[in-house]
Design a protein around this motif. Sequence first.
Motif, PDB file in Angstrom:
ATOM      1  N   GLU A 104      45.300  37.469  46.571  1.00 36.07           N
ATOM      2  CA  GLU A 104      44.756  37.541  45.215  1.00 36.07           C
ATOM      3  C   GLU A 104      44.282  36.180  44.704  1.00 36.07           C
ATOM      4  O   GLU A 104      43.361  36.088  43.882  1.00 36.07           O
ATOM      5  N   GLN A 105      44.895  35.116  45.192  1.00 38.87           N
ATOM      6  CA  GLN A 105      44.479  33.777  44.785  1.00 38.87           C
ATOM      7  C   GLN A 105      43.268  33.286  45.592  1.00 38.87           C
ATOM      8  O   GLN A 105      42.427  32.533  45.089  1.00 38.87           O
ATOM      9  N   THR A 106      43.182  33.718  46.837  1.00 41.77           N
ATOM     10  CA  THR A 106      42.161  33.154  47.731  1.00 41.77           C
ATOM     11  C   THR A 106      40.882  33.979  47.737  1.00 41.77           C
ATOM     12  O   THR A 106      39.762  33.421  47.817  1.00 41.77           O
ATOM     13  N   ARG A 165      37.752  33.245  45.424  1.00 38.64           N
ATOM     14  CA  ARG A 165      37.111  31.958  45.653  1.00 38.64           C
ATOM     15  C   ARG A 165      36.504  31.830  47.034  1.00 38.64           C
ATOM     16  O   ARG A 165      35.431  31.289  47.215  1.00 38.64           O
ATOM     17  N   SER A 203      50.132  37.836  47.162  1.00 38.38           N
ATOM     18  CA  SER A 203      49.811  36.814  46.153  1.00 38.38           C
ATOM     19  C   SER A 203      48.806  35.806  46.683  1.00 38.38           C
ATOM     20  O   SER A 203      47.909  35.354  45.941  1.00 38.38           O
ATOM     21  N   GLN A 204      48.889  35.474  47.985  1.00 35.61           N
ATOM     22  CA  GLN A 204      47.931  34.531  48.567  1.00 35.61           C
ATOM     23  C   GLN A 204      46.528  35.152  48.627  1.00 35.61           C
ATOM     24  O   GLN A 204      45.517  34.469  48.374  1.00 35.61           O
TER      25      GLN A 204
END
Length: 448
Positions: free
Chosen positions: A63-65, A68, A60-61
């Motif tokens: 996919e979020q990072t 960006r 999950s980290q």
Amino acid sequence: MFRIKNYLPKNLYARSLMIIVTPMIILQIVTTYIFFEQHWNILSRRLSGSVAGEIAFVLSQIEQTYPRDPAAIAPMLTDAESATGVTFAFTAHEILPNVEPGIVMEAYGDTLVSALAERLRRPFRLRDAEDDRMIVIEAQTSDGVLRAWVNRKRIFTSTTYVFVLWMVGTSLLLFGIASVFMRNQVRPIRRLAEAAERFGKGQPVGEVKLEGATEVRRAALEFSHMRERITRQLQQRTEMLAGVSHDLRTPLTRLKLSVELLGAHPDQEPMRQDILEMEKMLNAYLAFVKGEGRELSTETDLLPMIDGIFSTLRRGPYQDRQLLLHVDADVGPLLVKPEAMRRCLNNILQNAARHATRIEVSLSRHGGFQTIEIRDNGPGIPAKLRETVFRPFFRVEAARTPRTLVGDEGGVGLGLTIARDIVRGHGGDISLSDNAPQGLVVTIRLPL
């Protein structure tokens, strides 16, 4: 018909151990089942869930990072490795082979697969690492593939094997201790049985040592008291009959003298025969009692004994009889009372020679017994009388016993009685059967 007792051990020692071991085995089975169903499954689920949760968090980290700041992925994986102990690597724009989620190697178990499928909710794959201690978990993200090298100890615990080893080890230790204690408890019973067997065979029996449990000590004490009472009773009967013999011989002697002083009298010969018959019966009864005397058992070879009886028969009124002897190669000496056994065989052979012209004796061993078979071609004994003939003073036909054979124990109906008494005193038995085509078979079985 199936009976469980047919498959159970026969001796007390084995049965006692079975009573101890069976509950132990059942307890171990129940304990193992509970352990695997509860402790092992819960522990496995928690270990697998912990690893799956850590990988899901890293996914999950990423996919979020990654969209960006792709450069931040490497430091983040390093921090994750420091925190979890799992080595991570991310390959961007990679796609896993097209496999169904959860179709993995069976060696990894359903628990880990279920935990990964529940937490990741993405395609994943399991495979072995180059290091046998590690497992590689590969998970698909929208931007690439995350690989995690997980130590097997994080997923699989060795508690089960340790538990089984401890359980088996302690069981073997307890079994060994129980075996020693049960052997010590059974030994006094075995010694008591051996003493009873020796006493039943007429062999000398020393004092039975009082040892073991209270019940065993009491049984040994009561056996000693019983042996003393039986020995005392036999001794008193023998002494009483010896006294009776002495008392009866005196008036018999006076009667003999009176008959001889009658001179030429028509009743002299019948009276003489009556006195001789009385002496014969008295001697036979004393011989019957003598069989229960104090003669000690010794290793005795029956072959010379039977040869000696044959020689006596050939020199007496039965010299025309055909006497045959067959001995198997494995026949050896027996622990018997020599004089008593000679009296037993002499009575049977004398009885056979009185009624038959051919006598065949066979010696053999079967199981734990030595068998003596005496076959003759005489008239035999009816089946309904074969048990009755062993009663004292019973004769099948009084005419078969000439009055002239004075001193023959069988002449008054005590021959077979004495024979059975002696054989059973040695722990054996004697039986009668038909001899084909004609005659009687006397079978004697003596324990080795």
